[in-house]
Structure formats: C-alpha cells, structure tokens
Design a protein around this motif. Structure first.
Motif, PDB file in Angstrom:
ATOM      1  N   GLY A  89      17.205  13.753 -12.722  1.00  0.00           N
ATOM      2  CA  GLY A  89      17.222  12.516 -13.484  1.00  0.00           C
ATOM      3  C   GLY A  89      18.634  11.957 -13.596  1.00  0.00           C
ATOM      4  N   VAL A  90      18.756  10.643 -13.686  1.00  0.00           N
ATOM      5  CA  VAL A  90      20.074  10.019 -13.760  1.00  0.00           C
ATOM      6  C   VAL A  90      20.792  10.393 -15.057  1.00  0.00           C
ATOM      7  CG1 VAL A  90      19.569   8.089 -12.231  1.00  0.00           C
ATOM      8  CG2 VAL A  90      19.000   7.902 -14.647  1.00  0.00           C
ATOM      9  N   PHE A  91      20.046  10.650 -16.117  1.00  0.00           N
ATOM     10  CA  PHE A  91      20.659  11.058 -17.389  1.00  0.00           C
ATOM     11  C   PHE A  91      21.425  12.363 -17.204  1.00  0.00           C
ATOM     12  CE2 PHE A  91      20.540  13.222 -21.534  1.00  0.00           C
ATOM     13  CZ  PHE A  91      21.125  12.259 -22.329  1.00  0.00           C
ATOM     14  N   SER A  92      20.829  13.304 -16.475  1.00  0.00           N
ATOM     15  CA  SER A  92      21.467  14.591 -16.223  1.00  0.00           C
ATOM     16  C   SER A  92      22.737  14.412 -15.395  1.00  0.00           C
ATOM     17  CB  SER A  92      20.501  15.530 -15.488  1.00  0.00           C
ATOM     18  OG  SER A  92      21.132  16.734 -15.115  1.00  0.00           O
ATOM     19  N   GLU A  93      22.685  13.557 -14.383  1.00  0.00           N
ATOM     20  CA  GLU A  93      23.860  13.324 -13.547  1.00  0.00           C
ATOM     21  C   GLU A  93      24.963  12.622 -14.336  1.00  0.00           C
ATOM     22  OE1 GLU A  93      24.212  14.657 -10.816  1.00  0.00           O
ATOM     23  OE2 GLU A  93      22.189  15.117 -10.110  1.00  0.00           O
ATOM     24  N   ALA A  94      24.567  11.757 -15.279  1.00  0.00           N
ATOM     25  CA  ALA A  94      25.556  11.090 -16.126  1.00  0.00           C
ATOM     26  C   ALA A  94      26.272  12.101 -17.011  1.00  0.00           C
ATOM     27  CB  ALA A  94      24.885  10.018 -16.981  1.00  0.00           C
ATOM     28  N   GLU A  95      25.507  13.047 -17.550  1.00  0.00           N
ATOM     29  CA  GLU A  95      26.105  14.090 -18.378  1.00  0.00           C
ATOM     30  C   GLU A  95      27.093  14.934 -17.582  1.00  0.00           C
ATOM     31  OE1 GLU A  95      22.485  15.967 -19.860  1.00  0.00           O
ATOM     32  OE2 GLU A  95      23.048  15.331 -21.888  1.00  0.00           O
ATOM     33  N   SER A  96      26.858  15.043 -16.285  1.00  0.00           N
ATOM     34  CA  SER A  96      27.714  15.850 -15.415  1.00  0.00           C
ATOM     35  C   SER A  96      28.925  15.077 -14.896  1.00  0.00           C
ATOM     36  CB  SER A  96      26.894  16.383 -14.228  1.00  0.00           C
ATOM     37  OG  SER A  96      25.818  17.183 -14.677  1.00  0.00           O
ATOM     38  N   GLY A  97      29.070  13.822 -15.319  1.00  0.00           N
ATOM     39  CA  GLY A  97      30.245  13.054 -14.938  1.00  0.00           C
ATOM     40  C   GLY A  97      30.050  12.078 -13.810  1.00  0.00           C
ATOM     41  N   GLY A  98      28.812  11.884 -13.361  1.00  0.00           N
ATOM     42  CA  GLY A  98      28.555  10.889 -12.325  1.00  0.00           C
ATOM     43  C   GLY A  98      28.981   9.514 -12.794  1.00  0.00           C
ATOM     44  N   ALA A  99      29.423   8.669 -11.849  1.00  0.00           N
ATOM     45  CA  ALA A  99      29.988   7.376 -12.225  1.00  0.00           C
ATOM     46  C   ALA A  99      29.044   6.196 -12.006  1.00  0.00           C
ATOM     47  CB  ALA A  99      31.275   7.132 -11.452  1.00  0.00           C
ATOM     48  N   LEU A 100      28.248   6.225 -10.937  1.00  0.00           N
ATOM     49  CA  LEU A 100      27.478   5.048 -10.547  1.00  0.00           C
ATOM     50  C   LEU A 100      26.000   5.400 -10.387  1.00  0.00           C
ATOM     51  CD1 LEU A 100      27.644   2.050  -9.716  1.00  0.00           C
ATOM     52  CD2 LEU A 100      28.084   2.811  -7.374  1.00  0.00           C
ATOM     53  N   PHE A 101      25.139   4.586 -11.010  1.00  0.00           N
ATOM     54  CA  PHE A 101      23.706   4.869 -11.012  1.00  0.00           C
ATOM     55  C   PHE A 101      22.913   3.605 -10.699  1.00  0.00           C
ATOM     56  CE2 PHE A 101      25.951   7.396 -14.111  1.00  0.00           C
ATOM     57  CZ  PHE A 101      25.590   8.685 -13.765  1.00  0.00           C
ATOM     58  N   VAL A 102      21.739   3.805 -10.117  1.00  0.00           N
ATOM     59  CA  VAL A 102      20.751   2.742 -10.038  1.00  0.00           C
ATOM     60  C   VAL A 102      19.662   3.109 -11.030  1.00  0.00           C
ATOM     61  CG1 VAL A 102      19.039   1.564  -8.629  1.00  0.00           C
ATOM     62  CG2 VAL A 102      21.234   2.210  -7.624  1.00  0.00           C
ATOM     63  N   VAL A 103      19.523   2.312 -12.076  1.00  0.00           N
ATOM     64  CA  VAL A 103      18.535   2.606 -13.106  1.00  0.00           C
ATOM     65  C   VAL A 103      17.331   1.694 -12.931  1.00  0.00           C
ATOM     66  CG1 VAL A 103      20.155   3.535 -14.792  1.00  0.00           C
ATOM     67  CG2 VAL A 103      19.736   1.078 -14.733  1.00  0.00           C
ATOM     68  N   ASP A 104      16.181   2.225 -13.229  1.00  0.00           N
ATOM     69  CA  ASP A 104      14.904   1.544 -13.059  1.00  0.00           C
ATOM     70  C   ASP A 104      14.413   1.123 -14.437  1.00  0.00           C
ATOM     71  OD1 ASP A 104      12.258   0.847 -12.661  1.00  0.00           O
ATOM     72  OD2 ASP A 104      11.825   2.490 -11.296  1.00  0.00           O
ATOM     73  N   THR A 105      14.213  -0.173 -14.634  1.00  0.00           N
ATOM     74  CA  THR A 105      13.799  -0.657 -15.949  1.00  0.00           C
ATOM     75  C   THR A 105      12.418  -0.160 -16.344  1.00  0.00           C
ATOM     76  OG1 THR A 105      12.912  -2.700 -14.998  1.00  0.00           O
ATOM     77  CG2 THR A 105      15.197  -2.737 -15.744  1.00  0.00           C
ATOM     78  N   LYS A 106      11.681   0.411 -15.397  1.00  0.00           N
ATOM     79  CA  LYS A 106      10.356   0.941 -15.721  1.00  0.00           C
ATOM     80  C   LYS A 106      10.399   2.393 -16.183  1.00  0.00           C
ATOM     81  CE  LYS A 106       7.448  -1.921 -12.753  1.00  0.00           C
ATOM     82  NZ  LYS A 106       6.406  -1.886 -11.698  1.00  0.00           N
ATOM     83  N   SER A 107      11.483   3.114 -15.842  1.00  0.00           N
ATOM     84  CA  SER A 107      11.395   4.546 -16.093  1.00  0.00           C
ATOM     85  C   SER A 107      12.696   5.257 -16.426  1.00  0.00           C
ATOM     86  CB  SER A 107      10.773   5.235 -14.871  1.00  0.00           C
ATOM     87  OG  SER A 107      11.532   4.957 -13.709  1.00  0.00           O
ATOM     88  N   ASP A 108      13.839   4.708 -16.057  1.00  0.00           N
ATOM     89  CA  ASP A 108      15.079   5.475 -16.129  1.00  0.00           C
ATOM     90  C   ASP A 108      15.973   5.172 -17.326  1.00  0.00           C
ATOM     91  OD1 ASP A 108      14.321   6.560 -13.724  1.00  0.00           O
ATOM     92  OD2 ASP A 108      15.618   5.287 -12.521  1.00  0.00           O
ATOM     93  N   LEU A 109      15.668   4.155 -18.113  1.00  0.00           N
ATOM     94  CA  LEU A 109      16.639   3.675 -19.078  1.00  0.00           C
ATOM     95  C   LEU A 109      16.650   4.427 -20.405  1.00  0.00           C
ATOM     96  CD1 LEU A 109      16.254  -0.144 -18.481  1.00  0.00           C
ATOM     97  CD2 LEU A 109      18.022   1.365 -17.633  1.00  0.00           C
ATOM     98  N   SER A 110      15.537   5.025 -20.782  1.00  0.00           N
ATOM     99  CA  SER A 110      15.469   5.691 -22.077  1.00  0.00           C
ATOM    100  C   SER A 110      16.504   6.806 -22.158  1.00  0.00           C
ATOM    101  CB  SER A 110      14.063   6.275 -22.285  1.00  0.00           C
ATOM    102  OG  SER A 110      13.978   6.916 -23.539  1.00  0.00           O
ATOM    103  N   GLY A 111      17.328   6.767 -23.174  1.00  0.00           N
ATOM    104  CA  GLY A 111      18.332   7.795 -23.396  1.00  0.00           C
ATOM    105  C   GLY A 111      19.693   7.471 -22.833  1.00  0.00           C
ATOM    106  N   MET A 112      19.770   6.599 -21.808  1.00  0.00           N
ATOM    107  CA  MET A 112      21.058   6.298 -21.196  1.00  0.00           C
ATOM    108  C   MET A 112      21.993   5.585 -22.175  1.00  0.00           C
ATOM    109  SD  MET A 112      21.430   7.390 -18.034  1.00  0.00           S
ATOM    110  CE  MET A 112      22.561   6.309 -17.152  1.00  0.00           C
ATOM    111  N   HIS A 113      21.462   4.635 -22.939  1.00  0.00           N
ATOM    112  CA  HIS A 113      22.316   3.911 -23.874  1.00  0.00           C
ATOM    113  C   HIS A 113      22.650   4.755 -25.091  1.00  0.00           C
ATOM    114  CE1 HIS A 113      23.060   1.052 -27.266  1.00  0.00           C
ATOM    115  NE2 HIS A 113      23.976   0.672 -26.399  1.00  0.00           N
TER     116      HIS A 113
END
Length: 562
Positions: free
Chosen positions: A78-102
């Motif tokens: 999941g992109v949230f996990s990669e963000a926690e690991s220090g990833g810089a750039l993501f493609v987020v999906d408004t249908k499924s990926d946004l919860s928790g990122m903000h």
C-alpha cells in the motif's frame, strides 16, 4: 445547524479522503525494475496494475531525455506503507488509496511550494485536490472526459460524409429537447429506414435512404452498461453543477441543500428514460426490464455492441477507448464526444458562473489518479520528485511522452494560435480533423485567431463565457487559422476532449465529493432495480429519487460522525 456546518467544514478534508473501492493489486509488478533500484533512486509508488505500463514508459523516457534515474513500482503493502518508509512520490487513487494519507501527514500542500508553482498554477479549481478551495494536495495524473462518445463515420453513414462535422457540432450545442427528438428520429430510422428529415440546432439534415456502411448493423441508439454507475455519476456531475459551484459545496451541503437536489434528480431520471427507450442489442433493440438487466448485457457487451456498429452513442469516459480498441482492432479513428444533455432550465440553475447554455455545451472532466508528494521524504528525493513532475507537465517533450504513455491529456494542456498551415502536415490525420474544424465547441470564432497562447489552467471552475477569452461564438475564423496543441495528441477522442478542456467548456467530476459509499451501495443498487422495471410510473420515479436522497443523507451523517 450552523454548528453542524462548522463541524462539516472542519472535517471536510478528512471526509474528502474517506473513500472505499476495490484496488487492483498484485504482489509483483511485471513492469517494475525494482531489482536494480538504488537507495537514493526516485520511485513512483502506486497501487494499480493498470497504470504500470504507462508509468514505466514515462520513467524510461524521462531517464532517456534527462539522464536522471526514476522508476515505477507497485506498492504491494500500500502507498501508506511506502510513505511511512520515506517514499517521496505516489500515485493515489481517489477510489481507494487516500484514506489515512492526509491524517498520517503524508500529503504535502504544494500550493505554496515554489518548486511546484509552475505546475500548480495551471490546475483549474475544479481539479484541485482539496476540500475548501485552500491548498493543493495532488497533481492530476490524467484527465478523463465523460459524455456521449460517438463515431463520426457512423454519422457520415446516416447523414452523408459532407454533414458529419456540422451535425456533430449541432449535437454538441443542442438542448435536451432537441437531442431527445434526434434520438427518437434515429430509433424510428433503425426500424424503418427512409430519407426522413430532422432539424438539430436549427439546421435540417436528411437521413440516408437505407442503412449502409457503418450504419448497416445499427440496432439501437445507446449502448449501456447497467452493472456500472460510472456513466451515471458523470451525468449526475452535470446535473449537480447547476446548483453546486464546487465539490466542497457538495461536501458541506446540509439537509436543505440535499432536498434542493430533487429537481436535478428528476432531470436525471429523464435522461435514464431516454437511454433505455432504445438500447442496442446484437440482433435488435432491447427493452429495459428483465431483457436488459436480467441477461448478459454487461460492460464487455456494451463495448462490443458499440464498436460493432450496433449503437450510435456510448455514454461513458475516455478511459473506455482502450477497451474499444481491444474489442475491435482499428476502431475509433474518428471518435468524438458530446455533452450529456439534461432537461434543466435557466430557472433551475443557481451555481455561480453557470448557465443553461454552458451546461448544455460542457462535458464532464475529472481525474481519478493524482500525484502526491510526501513532505517527510529526504531533501534529495523531494527535489528529484519536483524535477520529474516539472518535466512531465511543463516540458513539451514530457507532455508528449505523457500522451504517448496514457493516451490522454495533462492538466497543463495548451493551444497555440497560428495563422499558418505549416504545422498541419506534421500532425496525424485524426488530430488534424479534430483541430481544423472551425466549428468545434469552445474554440471557434474569429476571437481565437488573435490568441497567442492560452492555458486551460487559467480557467477556474464555473468561469463564465465573459471570463474565458476562448469562449464560444458562432463566427468562423479565417481559413488559414490553425490551433496547434502544445504537444502531439495521438487519438482523435483525446484531441476533442482537449478542445473542451482548453476552452473551459466543461464541468468538474463531482463524484469525488459524493458521501461515503453512496455511489457503490446506493446509486448502483438503485439503478439495477430501476432498470429492471419495464415501465416507470410517477410513483416509481419518486421512489427512486427518494431512495437516492435518503441514502445520501444517511451516508452524509455517517461521514460527519466518523
């Protein structure tokens, strides 16, 4: 009630990013080169395998063009996990990926970041990823246009090749009543071909005496997919644009505002009624009811029937074009798109900057995917992310690579006015046809001949014709006037969506602001039940509308409580 609105506003951002949906994930991305990634290498993380090929193509072209290394990788955790690991750039999906990122602090506000100022300044208000007009937390990856997709070659078979361009223009500019009459005339022609006459937008057209060429297989006016609410959401976006100036207005709507949607939902049922009066089947027209909703008429069927010439119109989005090509190789060299038509009068419109004419002439444009940048990433990776995004959306070579990879248009698309013919020969035939017709919506008229360079990003959501220097008029420019896109557009449908976008003749996709799981659990379910009825009484229509409104209120209350 005031307290309720304050709470809604305070929670709106969290609400905006609380979506549910099915992610298309896999443990390994066949288009990823993660085995050779270095620790300080920029990686574009995403959760959708459908993006893999396009993102890798962009990464490879960027590396070739600039010498800088970037790669793409499916975020299996999941992109949230990669963000926690220090990833810089993501493609987020408004249908499924946004919860928790903000809430996790992984969305950078790019509005005041000088490294993104050139990119962000070109994102129209209707495409900004925010809750209340403040900030900008994402960059649209790809723009999708929604409306009635049709093949101009089909119009040529029905009304003569010499009339295809002018008729497509008149259909784009006509009212719901005129479009309804046109559809009825086509339905009659399908069963009893004759050289009948029909008037559209003040111009008279004559049918061919017989169904020949592309029209030989025509069995119905519309090819529909009853299983999906995607087209329905786009039609509702058109309707809601009459009363809501922005997605935030929908998010913060109260019960009184929801009650005011009744007339718009009534107009929505009129559109559904029109669609289901003449449904194309393989052998003949299909009626709504058990024949339609109880059979095998699914998404693939709808695509196949359209590409085989059984239907004139396909209500859908430009992302469906890839499936058109899979269904019928070589199909769609001259595809076009026209706005959804709704029986909405000037008195029904209260949104600032909106009018009945603009609504009739505007397609829906939105973006499902957004680039997001992690503010917690290292300085080196953040800088690399900015360089890549700036190349993609500001550099002509980057924009060309983008359109080649995804077959779409970036939010930074521009037209350049020219009074020469030198650029015509270098463009593909399909693109020339989309640009050379002076009567295309929104970019017509002598006024445009004096425009050196106008960006679509300067057109705010709900802008009026007076505010839009590329606004519509009925004049015809000089024969040598050409409008050259800022980069090569590969597909005819893409070029025509770009014309709407660059001219401001569009309304934003409002579905991102629909509450909770309303689209999936309420709209989709109610549509299936509604389409299962052979006839619709007034009580049936009222019941359908009430279920949609009550479901909206219920999801809205749940969002406020969460």
């Amino acid at each position: 009630m005031q307290i309720k609105r304050i709470i809604a506003a305070a929670l709106a951002f969290v609400m905006l990013f609380s979506f549910s949906g099915c992610m298309n994930r896999s443990e390994e991305d066949p288009n990823s080169n993660s085995d050779v990634m270095e620790e300080d290498e920029l990686v574009i993380y995403h959760n959708n395998t459908e993006l893999s090929e396009g993102l890798m193509a962009l990464a490879e072209e960027y590396s070739r063009s600039t010498g800088k290394k970037v790669t793409s990788q499916l975020a299996s955790g999941g992109v949230f996990s990669e963000a926690e690991s220090g990833g810089a750039l993501f493609v987020v999906d408004t249908k499924s990926d946004l919860s928790g990122m903000h809430s996790g602090g992984f969305f950078a506000d790019l509005m005041n970041d000088l490294g993104f100022s050139g990119v962000i300044s070109k994102i129209p208000a209707g495409l900004q990823l925010n809750s209340n007009g403040l900030g900008s937390y994402g960059i649209p990856l790809m723009l999708e246009g929604y409306g009635y997709i049709f093949d101009r070659e089909m119009l040529a078979a029905l009304f003569g090749e010499e009339n295809a361009v002018s008729l497509s223009r008149d259909l784009k500019n006509c009212s719901f009543t005129e479009f309804e009459g046109f559809c009825a005339a086509v339905d009659t022609y399908i069963s009893s071909p004759s050289a009948a006459k029909i008037t559209v937008n003040g111009t008279e057209y004559t049918f061919a005496e017989d169904k020949t060429g592309k029209a030989a297989n025509l069995t119905g006016v519309f090819s529909l997919n009853y299983e999906s609410a995607e087209a329905a959401k786009a039609i509702l976006s058109t309707a809601l644009a009459a009363k809501f100036a922005s997605r935030y207005d929908i998010i913060s709507a109260n019960e009184t505002d929801i009650g005011g949607m009744k007339d718009l939902l009534s107009a929505f049922t009129e559109v559904l009624d029109l669609h289901t009066k003449s449904i194309a089947g393989a052998e003949g027209s299909i009626s709504r009811g058990e024949e339609f909703s109880g059979g095998d008429y699914n998404y693939s069927t709808a695509i196949d029937l359209f590409t085989r010439g059984n239907a004139l119109f396909y209500p859908g989005g430009t992302s469906d074009a890839a499936d058109f090509e899979k269904s019928s190789e070589g199909f769609g060299t001259d595809l076009d798109i026209m706005p959804f038509k709704l029986p909405v009068s000037e008195s029904d419109i209260t949104a600032s900057g909106m009018s009945a004419e603009k609504l009739d002439r505007s397609i829906v444009i939105g973006s499902r995917y957004y680039f997001a940048v992690n503010p917690n990433a290292s300085k080196e990776l953040s800088s690399a992310a900015k360089d890549f995004i700036s190349w993609l959306y500001e550099d002509d070579e980057g924009k060309t690579a983008y359109s080649s990879a995804f077959g779409g248009i970036p939010h930074s698309f521009e037209y350049t006015a020219s009074n020469t013919e030198e650029n015509t020969e270098s463009r593909p035939e399909s693109e020339n046809s989309a640009l050379e017709n002076s009567s295309e919506p929104g970019i017509e008229g002598k006024e445009r001949a004096g425009i050196e360079k106008k960006s679509s990003g300067s057109l705010a959501e709900g802008s009026s014709a007076e505010e839009n220097p590329m606004g519509e008029n009925e004049e015809t420019p000089g024969i040598n006037t050409e409008f050259v896109p800022s980069h090569r557009l590969e597909k005819s449908l893409t070029a025509r969506v770009a014309e709407y976008y660059a001219s401001g003749s569009w309304v934003p996709d409002m579905s991102i602001a629909f509450p909770g799981d309303w689209s999936e659990d309420v709209l989709a379910e109610e549509l299936m039940d509604f389409f299962g009825m052979e006839t619709w009484s007034d009580d049936d229509r009222k019941g359908f509308i009430n279920e949609l409104m009550e479901g909206w209120k219920d999801r809205m209350e749940k969002d406020e409580e969460s």
